[in-house]
Scaffold this motif. Structure first.
Motif, PDB file in Angstrom:
ATOM      1  N   ALA A 134       0.930  -1.102   0.099  1.00 33.70           N
ATOM      2  CA  ALA A 134      -0.021   0.060  -0.170  1.00 33.70           C
ATOM      3  C   ALA A 134       0.669   1.277  -0.043  1.00 33.70           C
ATOM      4  CB  ALA A 134      -0.801   0.022   1.278  1.00 33.70           C
ATOM      5  N   GLY A 135       1.939   1.417   0.658  1.00 31.25           N
ATOM      6  CA  GLY A 135       2.854   2.482   0.734  1.00 31.25           C
ATOM      7  C   GLY A 135       3.625   2.750  -0.560  1.00 31.25           C
ATOM      8  N   ALA A 136       3.498   1.631  -1.432  1.00 31.55           N
ATOM      9  CA  ALA A 136       4.173   1.889  -2.741  1.00 31.55           C
ATOM     10  C   ALA A 136       2.785   2.283  -3.659  1.00 31.55           C
ATOM     11  CB  ALA A 136       4.867   0.711  -3.323  1.00 31.55           C
ATOM     12  N   ASN A 137       1.759   2.610  -3.390  1.00 32.63           N
ATOM     13  CA  ASN A 137       0.659   2.905  -4.112  1.00 32.63           C
ATOM     14  C   ASN A 137       0.091   1.765  -4.931  1.00 32.63           C
ATOM     15  OD1 ASN A 137      -1.333   4.850  -4.857  1.00 32.63           O
ATOM     16  ND2 ASN A 137      -0.355   5.526  -6.487  1.00 32.63           N
ATOM     17  N   VAL A 138       0.187   0.660  -4.360  1.00 35.12           N
ATOM     18  CA  VAL A 138      -0.441  -0.719  -5.079  1.00 35.12           C
ATOM     19  C   VAL A 138      -1.618  -0.926  -4.029  1.00 35.12           C
ATOM     20  CG1 VAL A 138       0.287  -2.932  -5.503  1.00 35.12           C
ATOM     21  CG2 VAL A 138       1.872  -1.288  -5.863  1.00 35.12           C
ATOM     22  N   GLN A 139      -2.723  -0.862  -4.899  1.00 36.72           N
ATOM     23  CA  GLN A 139      -3.983  -1.531  -4.292  1.00 36.72           C
ATOM     24  C   GLN A 139      -4.349  -2.979  -4.590  1.00 36.72           C
ATOM     25  OE1 GLN A 139      -4.238   1.676  -5.812  1.00 36.72           O
ATOM     26  NE2 GLN A 139      -3.434   2.627  -3.908  1.00 36.72           N
ATOM     27  N   ALA A 140      -4.826  -3.688  -3.744  1.00 37.62           N
ATOM     28  CA  ALA A 140      -5.303  -5.225  -4.081  1.00 37.62           C
ATOM     29  C   ALA A 140      -6.666  -5.110  -3.624  1.00 37.62           C
ATOM     30  CB  ALA A 140      -4.475  -6.213  -3.290  1.00 37.62           C
ATOM     31  N   ASN A 141      -7.451  -5.110  -4.509  1.00 36.91           N
ATOM     32  CA  ASN A 141      -8.940  -5.293  -4.431  1.00 36.91           C
ATOM     33  C   ASN A 141      -9.427  -6.212  -5.560  1.00 36.91           C
ATOM     34  OD1 ASN A 141      -9.342  -3.111  -2.366  1.00 36.91           O
ATOM     35  ND2 ASN A 141      -8.534  -1.793  -4.173  1.00 36.91           N
ATOM     36  N   ALA A 142     -10.785  -6.643  -5.220  1.00 40.35           N
ATOM     37  CA  ALA A 142     -11.548  -7.722  -6.185  1.00 40.35           C
ATOM     38  C   ALA A 142     -13.071  -7.513  -6.249  1.00 40.35           C
ATOM     39  CB  ALA A 142     -11.416  -8.925  -5.508  1.00 40.35           C
ATOM     40  N   ILE A 143     -13.433  -7.846  -7.404  1.00 41.73           N
ATOM     41  CA  ILE A 143     -14.897  -7.800  -7.474  1.00 41.73           C
ATOM     42  C   ILE A 143     -15.623  -9.215  -7.497  1.00 41.73           C
ATOM     43  CG2 ILE A 143     -16.547  -7.128  -9.318  1.00 41.73           C
ATOM     44  CD1 ILE A 143     -14.640  -5.095 -10.583  1.00 41.73           C
ATOM     45  N   GLY A 144     -16.508  -9.164  -6.584  1.00 38.65           N
ATOM     46  CA  GLY A 144     -17.292 -10.471  -6.373  1.00 38.65           C
ATOM     47  C   GLY A 144     -18.621 -10.468  -6.947  1.00 38.65           C
ATOM     48  N   PRO A 145     -18.495 -11.051  -8.498  1.00 35.41           N
ATOM     49  CA  PRO A 145     -19.807 -10.891  -8.823  1.00 35.41           C
ATOM     50  C   PRO A 145     -20.928 -11.855  -8.565  1.00 35.41           C
ATOM     51  CG  PRO A 145     -18.288 -12.052 -10.345  1.00 35.41           C
ATOM     52  CD  PRO A 145     -17.546 -11.668  -9.047  1.00 35.41           C
ATOM     53  N   GLY A 146     -22.044 -11.654  -8.643  1.00 34.59           N
ATOM     54  CA  GLY A 146     -23.137 -12.587  -8.486  1.00 34.59           C
ATOM     55  C   GLY A 146     -23.603 -13.528  -9.404  1.00 34.59           C
ATOM     56  N   TYR A 147     -24.606 -14.045  -9.489  1.00 37.45           N
ATOM     57  CA  TYR A 147     -24.895 -14.957 -10.561  1.00 37.45           C
ATOM     58  C   TYR A 147     -25.014 -14.095 -11.838  1.00 37.45           C
ATOM     59  CZ  TYR A 147     -25.216 -18.935  -7.561  1.00 37.45           C
ATOM     60  OH  TYR A 147     -24.917 -19.864  -6.916  1.00 37.45           O
ATOM     61  N   MET A 148     -24.315 -14.129 -12.999  1.00 33.33           N
ATOM     62  CA  MET A 148     -24.570 -13.321 -14.117  1.00 33.33           C
ATOM     63  C   MET A 148     -25.052 -14.083 -15.270  1.00 33.33           C
ATOM     64  SD  MET A 148     -23.396 -10.258 -13.416  1.00 33.33           S
ATOM     65  CE  MET A 148     -22.946  -9.659 -11.786  1.00 33.33           C
ATOM     66  N   LYS A 149     -25.867 -13.466 -15.900  1.00 32.79           N
ATOM     67  CA  LYS A 149     -26.387 -14.085 -17.107  1.00 32.79           C
ATOM     68  C   LYS A 149     -25.128 -14.018 -18.062  1.00 32.79           C
ATOM     69  CE  LYS A 149     -29.974 -11.397 -17.797  1.00 32.79           C
ATOM     70  NZ  LYS A 149     -31.182 -10.530 -18.237  1.00 32.79           N
ATOM     71  N   THR A 150     -24.550 -14.989 -18.724  1.00 33.78           N
ATOM     72  CA  THR A 150     -23.659 -15.364 -19.530  1.00 33.78           C
ATOM     73  C   THR A 150     -23.886 -16.544 -20.432  1.00 33.78           C
ATOM     74  OG1 THR A 150     -22.105 -16.780 -18.336  1.00 33.78           O
ATOM     75  CG2 THR A 150     -21.992 -14.419 -18.035  1.00 33.78           C
ATOM     76  N   ASP A 151     -23.079 -16.978 -21.396  1.00 29.00           N
ATOM     77  CA  ASP A 151     -23.324 -18.069 -22.308  1.00 29.00           C
ATOM     78  C   ASP A 151     -22.779 -19.232 -21.285  1.00 29.00           C
ATOM     79  OD1 ASP A 151     -23.868 -16.598 -24.418  1.00 29.00           O
ATOM     80  OD2 ASP A 151     -21.798 -16.719 -25.126  1.00 29.00           O
ATOM     81  N   MET A 152     -22.105 -19.298 -20.506  1.00 29.02           N
ATOM     82  CA  MET A 152     -21.733 -20.193 -19.596  1.00 29.02           C
ATOM     83  C   MET A 152     -22.586 -20.296 -18.426  1.00 29.02           C
ATOM     84  SD  MET A 152     -17.403 -19.390 -18.878  1.00 29.02           S
ATOM     85  CE  MET A 152     -17.198 -20.754 -17.858  1.00 29.02           C
ATOM     86  N   THR A 153     -23.557 -19.743 -17.977  1.00 28.71           N
ATOM     87  CA  THR A 153     -24.651 -19.922 -17.153  1.00 28.71           C
ATOM     88  C   THR A 153     -25.912 -20.234 -17.746  1.00 28.71           C
ATOM     89  OG1 THR A 153     -25.155 -17.585 -16.807  1.00 28.71           O
ATOM     90  CG2 THR A 153     -23.159 -18.577 -15.327  1.00 28.71           C
ATOM     91  N   GLN A 154     -26.018 -20.316 -19.046  1.00 25.82           N
ATOM     92  CA  GLN A 154     -27.178 -20.493 -19.787  1.00 25.82           C
ATOM     93  C   GLN A 154     -27.924 -21.709 -19.202  1.00 25.82           C
ATOM     94  OE1 GLN A 154     -28.454 -17.942 -21.864  1.00 25.82           O
ATOM     95  NE2 GLN A 154     -30.364 -19.431 -21.143  1.00 25.82           N
ATOM     96  N   VAL A 155     -27.219 -22.713 -19.313  1.00 26.62           N
ATOM     97  CA  VAL A 155     -27.660 -24.164 -18.766  1.00 26.62           C
ATOM     98  C   VAL A 155     -28.348 -24.127 -17.436  1.00 26.62           C
ATOM     99  CG1 VAL A 155     -27.325 -26.342 -18.097  1.00 26.62           C
ATOM    100  CG2 VAL A 155     -26.226 -25.430 -20.198  1.00 26.62           C
ATOM    101  N   LEU A 156     -27.911 -23.271 -16.466  1.00 27.69           N
ATOM    102  CA  LEU A 156     -28.325 -23.015 -15.121  1.00 27.69           C
ATOM    103  C   LEU A 156     -29.540 -21.982 -15.323  1.00 27.69           C
ATOM    104  CD1 LEU A 156     -25.147 -22.217 -13.019  1.00 27.69           C
ATOM    105  CD2 LEU A 156     -26.445 -24.511 -13.166  1.00 27.69           C
ATOM    106  N   GLN A 157     -29.586 -21.023 -16.042  1.00 23.55           N
ATOM    107  CA  GLN A 157     -30.852 -20.230 -16.363  1.00 23.55           C
ATOM    108  C   GLN A 157     -31.795 -20.929 -16.886  1.00 23.55           C
ATOM    109  OE1 GLN A 157     -29.645 -16.434 -18.471  1.00 23.55           O
ATOM    110  NE2 GLN A 157     -27.537 -17.210 -18.548  1.00 23.55           N
ATOM    111  N   ASP A 158     -31.450 -21.766 -17.663  1.00 21.02           N
ATOM    112  CA  ASP A 158     -32.780 -22.722 -18.258  1.00 21.02           C
ATOM    113  C   ASP A 158     -33.162 -23.728 -17.382  1.00 21.02           C
ATOM    114  OD1 ASP A 158     -32.298 -21.305 -20.718  1.00 21.02           O
ATOM    115  OD2 ASP A 158     -31.002 -22.673 -21.646  1.00 21.02           O
ATOM    116  N   ASP A 159     -32.518 -23.981 -16.323  1.00 23.55           N
ATOM    117  CA  ASP A 159     -33.082 -25.082 -15.272  1.00 23.55           C
ATOM    118  C   ASP A 159     -34.098 -24.240 -14.359  1.00 23.55           C
ATOM    119  OD1 ASP A 159     -33.317 -26.505 -13.047  1.00 23.55           O
ATOM    120  OD2 ASP A 159     -31.433 -27.345 -12.994  1.00 23.55           O
ATOM    121  N   PRO A 160     -35.366 -24.492 -14.550  1.00 24.33           N
ATOM    122  CA  PRO A 160     -36.519 -23.888 -13.850  1.00 24.33           C
ATOM    123  C   PRO A 160     -36.259 -23.950 -12.100  1.00 24.33           C
ATOM    124  CG  PRO A 160     -37.556 -25.051 -15.430  1.00 24.33           C
ATOM    125  CD  PRO A 160     -35.848 -25.531 -15.266  1.00 24.33           C
ATOM    126  N   ALA A 161     -35.826 -25.203 -11.535  1.00 22.89           N
ATOM    127  CA  ALA A 161     -35.307 -24.948 -10.296  1.00 22.89           C
ATOM    128  C   ALA A 161     -34.287 -24.108  -9.846  1.00 22.89           C
ATOM    129  CB  ALA A 161     -34.934 -26.477  -9.851  1.00 22.89           C
TER     130      ALA A 161
END
Length: 81
Positions: free
Chosen positions: A4-31
């Motif tokens: 941090a003293g060298a002006n380097v920040q270490a942060n992250a983004i935690g996405p929730g369930y996103m509509k993508t091609d990779m999650t399409q099968v899950l989106q299509d599952d009604p349950a």
């Protein structure tokens, strides 16, 4: 914290369930789709474009004093776990 003293920040983004091609099968599952919608306070899947604000913030000088944080973009799911 070590860099941090060298002006380097270490942060992250935690996405929730996103509509993508990779999650399409899950989106299509009604349950599973119903579980996501029922469990997420926003009541829906996220759009990947909704991550842009978090990315811009963390890449901008506005976050220069932000370090060691996880920024959740998950429709509120983490808040109710």
């Amino acid at each position: 914290a070590e860099w941090a003293g060298a002006n380097v920040q270490a942060n992250a983004i935690g996405p929730g369930y996103m509509k993508t091609d990779m999650t399409q099968v899950l989106q299509d599952d009604p349950a599973f789709d119903g579980w996501v919608r029922g469990r997420t306070p926003a009541g829906r899947w996220g759009d990947p474009e909704e991550l842009q604000g978090a990315v811009v913030f963390l890449a901008s000088p506005a976050s220069d004093y932000v370090n060691g944080q996880m920024l959740y973009v998950d429709g509120g799911m983490t808040a109710v776990l």
